[in-house]
Enzyme design. Structure first.
Site, PDB file in Angstrom:
ATOM      1  N   LYS A  44      97.912 -63.135  20.908  1.00 24.90           N
ATOM      2  CA  LYS A  44      97.092 -62.103  20.252  1.00 24.90           C
ATOM      3  C   LYS A  44      97.657 -61.749  18.879  1.00 24.90           C
ATOM      4  O   LYS A  44      96.930 -61.719  17.877  1.00 24.90           O
ATOM      5  CB  LYS A  44      97.075 -60.829  21.116  1.00 24.90           C
ATOM      6  CG  LYS A  44      96.530 -59.600  20.386  1.00 24.90           C
ATOM      7  CD  LYS A  44      96.427 -58.391  21.274  1.00 24.90           C
ATOM      8  CE  LYS A  44      97.654 -57.519  21.363  1.00 24.90           C
ATOM      9  NZ  LYS A  44      97.908 -56.656  20.199  1.00 24.90           N
ATOM     10  N   ASN A  45      98.952 -61.470  18.840  1.00 25.84           N
ATOM     11  CA  ASN A  45      99.513 -60.936  17.599  1.00 25.84           C
ATOM     12  C   ASN A  45      99.698 -62.004  16.516  1.00 25.84           C
ATOM     13  O   ASN A  45      99.973 -61.679  15.361  1.00 25.84           O
ATOM     14  CB  ASN A  45     100.827 -60.199  17.889  1.00 25.84           C
ATOM     15  CG  ASN A  45     100.565 -58.914  18.662  1.00 25.84           C
ATOM     16  OD1 ASN A  45      99.424 -58.453  18.740  1.00 25.84           O
ATOM     17  ND2 ASN A  45     101.608 -58.345  19.252  1.00 25.84           N
TER      18      ASN A  45
ATOM     19  N   ASP B 199     107.267 -54.809  23.339  1.00 24.24           N
ATOM     20  CA  ASP B 199     106.060 -55.131  24.103  1.00 24.24           C
ATOM     21  C   ASP B 199     106.372 -55.583  25.533  1.00 24.24           C
ATOM     22  O   ASP B 199     105.464 -55.676  26.355  1.00 24.24           O
ATOM     23  CB  ASP B 199     105.246 -56.226  23.399  1.00 24.24           C
ATOM     24  CG  ASP B 199     104.607 -55.720  22.111  1.00 24.24           C
ATOM     25  OD1 ASP B 199     104.584 -54.497  21.902  1.00 24.24           O
ATOM     26  OD2 ASP B 199     104.135 -56.554  21.321  1.00 24.24           O
TER      27      ASP B 199
ATOM     28  N   ARG C 151      92.471 -55.987  26.113  1.00 20.24           N
ATOM     29  CA  ARG C 151      92.736 -56.137  24.679  1.00 20.24           C
ATOM     30  C   ARG C 151      93.655 -57.316  24.401  1.00 20.24           C
ATOM     31  O   ARG C 151      93.625 -57.882  23.297  1.00 20.24           O
ATOM     32  CB  ARG C 151      93.382 -54.855  24.122  1.00 20.24           C
ATOM     33  CG  ARG C 151      92.439 -53.674  24.076  1.00 20.24           C
ATOM     34  CD  ARG C 151      93.086 -52.519  23.364  1.00 20.24           C
ATOM     35  NE  ARG C 151      93.821 -53.015  22.225  1.00 20.24           N
ATOM     36  CZ  ARG C 151      94.845 -52.430  21.658  1.00 20.24           C
ATOM     37  NH1 ARG C 151      95.262 -51.269  22.118  1.00 20.24           N
ATOM     38  NH2 ARG C 151      95.454 -52.963  20.627  1.00 20.24           N
TER      39      ARG C 151
ATOM     40  N   LEU D  75     104.959 -47.878   5.048  1.00 24.26           N
ATOM     41  CA  LEU D  75     105.604 -49.082   4.503  1.00 24.26           C
ATOM     42  C   LEU D  75     104.571 -50.042   3.914  1.00 24.26           C
ATOM     43  O   LEU D  75     104.820 -50.699   2.906  1.00 24.26           O
ATOM     44  CB  LEU D  75     106.417 -49.795   5.601  1.00 24.26           C
ATOM     45  CG  LEU D  75     107.536 -48.956   6.242  1.00 24.26           C
ATOM     46  CD1 LEU D  75     108.196 -49.710   7.389  1.00 24.26           C
ATOM     47  CD2 LEU D  75     108.585 -48.580   5.187  1.00 24.26           C
TER      48      LEU D  75
ATOM     49  N   CYS E 167      96.920 -48.876  20.241  1.00 23.60           N
ATOM     50  CA  CYS E 167      97.443 -48.245  21.448  1.00 23.60           C
ATOM     51  C   CYS E 167      98.174 -46.953  21.111  1.00 23.60           C
ATOM     52  O   CYS E 167      98.808 -46.838  20.062  1.00 23.60           O
ATOM     53  CB  CYS E 167      98.430 -49.190  22.116  1.00 23.60           C
ATOM     54  SG  CYS E 167      97.668 -50.355  23.212  1.00 23.60           S
TER      55      CYS E 167
ATOM     56  N   ARG F  54     103.258 -44.415  14.756  1.00 23.32           N
ATOM     57  CA  ARG F  54     102.715 -45.561  14.034  1.00 23.32           C
ATOM     58  C   ARG F  54     102.199 -45.241  12.631  1.00 23.32           C
ATOM     59  O   ARG F  54     101.011 -45.403  12.334  1.00 23.32           O
ATOM     60  CB  ARG F  54     101.648 -46.250  14.886  1.00 23.32           C
ATOM     61  CG  ARG F  54     102.147 -46.542  16.283  1.00 23.32           C
ATOM     62  CD  ARG F  54     101.295 -47.504  17.023  1.00 23.32           C
ATOM     63  NE  ARG F  54     101.519 -48.864  16.564  1.00 23.32           N
ATOM     64  CZ  ARG F  54     100.936 -49.923  17.094  1.00 23.32           C
ATOM     65  NH1 ARG F  54     100.103 -49.772  18.082  1.00 23.32           N
ATOM     66  NH2 ARG F  54     101.184 -51.121  16.641  1.00 23.32           N
TER      67      ARG F  54
HETATM   68  C1  EPZ Z   1     103.271 -55.174  15.844  1.00 23.99           C
HETATM   69  O1  EPZ Z   1     102.794 -53.875  15.569  1.00 23.99           O
HETATM   70  C2  EPZ Z   1     102.547 -55.624  17.090  1.00 23.99           C
HETATM   71  N1  EPZ Z   1     101.122 -55.615  16.836  1.00 23.99           N
HETATM   72  C3  EPZ Z   1     102.885 -54.712  18.256  1.00 23.99           C
HETATM   73  O2  EPZ Z   1     102.298 -55.235  19.425  1.00 23.99           O
HETATM   74  C4  EPZ Z   1     104.397 -54.686  18.449  1.00 23.99           C
HETATM   75  O3  EPZ Z   1     104.700 -53.757  19.452  1.00 23.99           O
HETATM   76  C5  EPZ Z   1     105.094 -54.308  17.156  1.00 23.99           C
HETATM   77  O4  EPZ Z   1     104.673 -55.195  16.090  1.00 23.99           O
HETATM   78  C6  EPZ Z   1     106.602 -54.373  17.244  1.00 23.99           C
HETATM   79  O5  EPZ Z   1     106.991 -55.656  17.606  1.00 23.99           O
HETATM   80  C7  EPZ Z   1     100.528 -56.649  16.265  1.00 23.99           C
HETATM   81  O6  EPZ Z   1     101.161 -57.619  15.867  1.00 23.99           O
HETATM   82  C8  EPZ Z   1      99.059 -56.613  16.107  1.00 23.99           C
HETATM   83  P1  EPZ Z   1     105.653 -52.508  13.201  1.00 23.99           P
HETATM   84  P2  EPZ Z   1     103.067 -53.192  14.168  1.00 23.99           P
HETATM   85  O7  EPZ Z   1     104.963 -52.238  11.911  1.00 23.99           O
HETATM   86  O8  EPZ Z   1     102.945 -54.213  13.117  1.00 23.99           O
HETATM   87  C9  EPZ Z   1     107.449 -48.180  12.238  1.00 23.99           C
HETATM   88  C10 EPZ Z   1     100.966 -55.162  21.372  1.00 23.99           C
HETATM   89  O9  EPZ Z   1     101.060 -54.541  22.446  1.00 23.99           O
HETATM   90  N2  EPZ Z   1     106.635 -48.238  11.018  1.00 23.99           N
HETATM   91  O10 EPZ Z   1     106.661 -53.592  13.252  1.00 23.99           O
HETATM   92  O11 EPZ Z   1     102.212 -52.006  14.106  1.00 23.99           O
HETATM   93  C11 EPZ Z   1     106.586 -47.966  13.469  1.00 23.99           C
HETATM   94  O12 EPZ Z   1     106.268 -46.618  13.662  1.00 23.99           O
HETATM   95  C12 EPZ Z   1     101.275 -54.483  20.069  1.00 23.99           C
HETATM   96  O13 EPZ Z   1     100.581 -56.320  21.281  1.00 23.99           O
HETATM   97  C13 EPZ Z   1     106.745 -47.251  10.060  1.00 23.99           C
HETATM   98  O14 EPZ Z   1     107.524 -46.319  10.208  1.00 23.99           O
HETATM   99  O15 EPZ Z   1     104.573 -52.760  14.338  1.00 23.99           O
HETATM  100  C14 EPZ Z   1     107.442 -48.538  14.552  1.00 23.99           C
HETATM  101  O16 EPZ Z   1     108.379 -47.601  14.960  1.00 23.99           O
HETATM  102  C15 EPZ Z   1     101.290 -53.045  20.130  1.00 23.99           C
HETATM  103  N3  EPZ Z   1     105.961 -47.310   8.942  1.00 23.99           N
HETATM  104  C16 EPZ Z   1     108.162 -49.686  13.866  1.00 23.99           C
HETATM  105  O17 EPZ Z   1     108.067 -49.428  12.472  1.00 23.99           O
HETATM  106  C17 EPZ Z   1     105.078 -48.319   8.750  1.00 23.99           C
HETATM  107  O18 EPZ Z   1     104.408 -48.328   7.689  1.00 23.99           O
HETATM  108  C18 EPZ Z   1     107.594 -51.059  14.179  1.00 23.99           C
HETATM  109  O19 EPZ Z   1     106.281 -51.160  13.706  1.00 23.99           O
HETATM  110  C19 EPZ Z   1     104.974 -49.328   9.702  1.00 23.99           C
HETATM  111  C20 EPZ Z   1     105.760 -49.271  10.841  1.00 23.99           C
END
Ligand code: EPZ
Length: 421
Positions: free
Chosen positions: A22-23, A305, A398, A125, A116, A121
């Protein structure tokens, strides 16, 4: 699918093929917008997040058609307008359309993306990095308006390796003028997949699989054919389900090279593993061993995840296990439901769960509140004695093509149905 009924207590046995990721699929689908030619995305999973992304692409003017082995996306007639709101708010990964559309159209108006409910979130960044590339943002009636008169490469550093922000920078940089150097990029294999697709379209990207990506933008990109890799999170979910049921399975096509931290955890629970060219063979112990510590962290660390699935297996562990969640603060919501099945889980601080392993779990009626936690509840139902009913299964749809079919292939007694309320 509304609910899943499970007759638990049967050790998983046999072989199952792991679906496409998916991702990886979602950003690759968004990236098809960067060309004006048709692409064929093979092994694209048939899941509701992908369908939502496809309806967004269609609402932008893409022609999309499914074949047996994948999906054709023809973005030649994209209209650079506003995006439909329903699909955007329901799916966080609609956020990667931001980078792609800024690249293609220079302007985007979209709802704030959802996804989710697993934590705050924020998207700071993403906005900061794209801002340095010449994108200006404003909020209008609750919607995000982004505009770039001149999208240009920049030297960027992410203070945290956000997967989504890395993807957005890559997408925007591919069509931006000049060179983008991104330091502190995420290392998740899904970034490699996005780069792999873009490279096959003619993009110039160096440093794939490292924290420093160099993208030379502004080249014409062509349509291409790309195969989505297998889903390491689905593979990991089935792996922990097997560990918790004392089973013996072969996870065909499981991308074991990208699953080192997960495989080490399964081994520390007593599983015997054999990685082969085309998958993972796993033989679980009769009862999982306790693990000293599982700490989620960015790749190559243990994936957030899979924290819930590991938690379910550790609930049956022979002793106490400590689980530390460092990525998403709400990812312990599954614990409430696991307790209904007899799990002894003690939250000893923020993001800290002490798991007192019990000899057996019992069936219960539990509710999926998010995607991965929901899948972990199905896994826990397989481990438990008696009947478990998991409701709220639209979350599971999903990301899992057909979790019931897959577990049935492994000998489980599982049926999908409409919930009895
Ligand atoms: C990706 O989400 C995945 N989603 C998530 O999978 C996964 O849990 C996550 O990466 C971590 O591995 C997809 O790829 C579609 P991040 P993403 O930006 O990109 C903080 C699933 O179940 N952060 O790496 O949203 C954030 O709050 C899903 O398949 C900021 O602070 O994750 C978190 O604590 C759900 N500011 C951390 O970074 C930002 O601008 C990681 O987020 C962005 C993120």
């Amino acid at each position: 699918m509304d609910s899943i009924h499970i007759q638990g207590g049967i050790a998983l046995q046999g072989k199952v093929r792991i679906q496409g990721s998916k991702n990886a699929a979602l950003p690759v689908l968004a990236a098809t917008l960067l060309t004006k030619e048709r692409s064929f995305i093979r092994n694209c999973p048939k899941i509701s997040d992908v369908y939502a992304m496809i309806s967004l692409l269609k609402s932008l003017g893409c022609t999309v058609s499914w074949e047996e082995d994948g999906v054709y996306v023809d973005p030649s007639r994209v209209q650079c307008g506003e995006m439909g709101s329903e699909e955007v708010t329901g799916m966080r990964s609609s956020l990667c359309l931001l980078g792609a559309l800024i690249g293609r159209c220079g302007r985007v108006v979209m709802e704030y993306p959802g996804g989710c409910v697993i934590g705050k979130r924020p998207i700071d960044l993403h906005l900061e990095a794209l801002g340095k590339m010449g994108v200006s943002f404003r909020e209008q009636e609750g919607r995000l308006c982004a505009e770039a008169r001149r999208l240009r490469g920049a030297r960027l550093r992410l203070p945290f390796p956000s997967v989504g922000a890395t993807e957005n920078v890559i997408l925007a940089a591919a069509l931006a003028e000049g060179e983008t150097v991104l330091e502190g990029a995420a290392l998740e294999p899904e970034i490699r997949a996005l780069c792999g697709y873009l490279l096959s379209c003619g993009a110039q990207i160096e440093g794939v699989d490292t924290k420093r990506l160099v993208i030379r933008g502004g080249r014409r990109l062509y349509g291409s054919e790309y195969r989505i890799p297998a889903d390491r999170i689905v593979a990991g979910t089935y792996l922990f389900a097997c560990v918790g049921t004392g089973g013996e399975v072969f996870l065909e096509e499981a991308p074991w090279e990208d699953m080192t931290a997960v495989l080490e955890t399964a081994e520390s629970m007593g599983a015997k593993l054999c990685t082969e060219q085309d998958g993972i063979y796993l033989q679980a112990p009769r009862r999982p061993g306790a693990v000293e510590r599982i700490q989620t962290s960015p790749y190559p660390g243990f994936p957030t995840d899979l924290q819930s699935a590991a938690l379910a297996a550790a609930a049956l562990g022979n002793g106490d296990s400590l689980i530390l969640e460092t990525i998403f603060e709400n990812r312990f919501r599954t614990a409430e439901e696991l307790r209904k099945m007899g799990a002894q889980l003690e939250e000893t601080g923020t993001g800290r769960m002490l798991v007192h392993g019990v000899e057996s779990l019992h069936g219960a009626r539990v509710e999926a509140k998010e995607l991965r936690g929901g899948a972990a509840l199905v896994a826990a139902g397989l481990m438990a004695r008696g009947e478990t009913v998991v409701t709220g299964c639209r979350f599971i749809d999903r990301g899992y093509e057909n979790i019931c079919r897959d577990f049935r292939e492994l000998g489980a007694r599982v049926s999908c149905g409409t919930s009895r309320r």
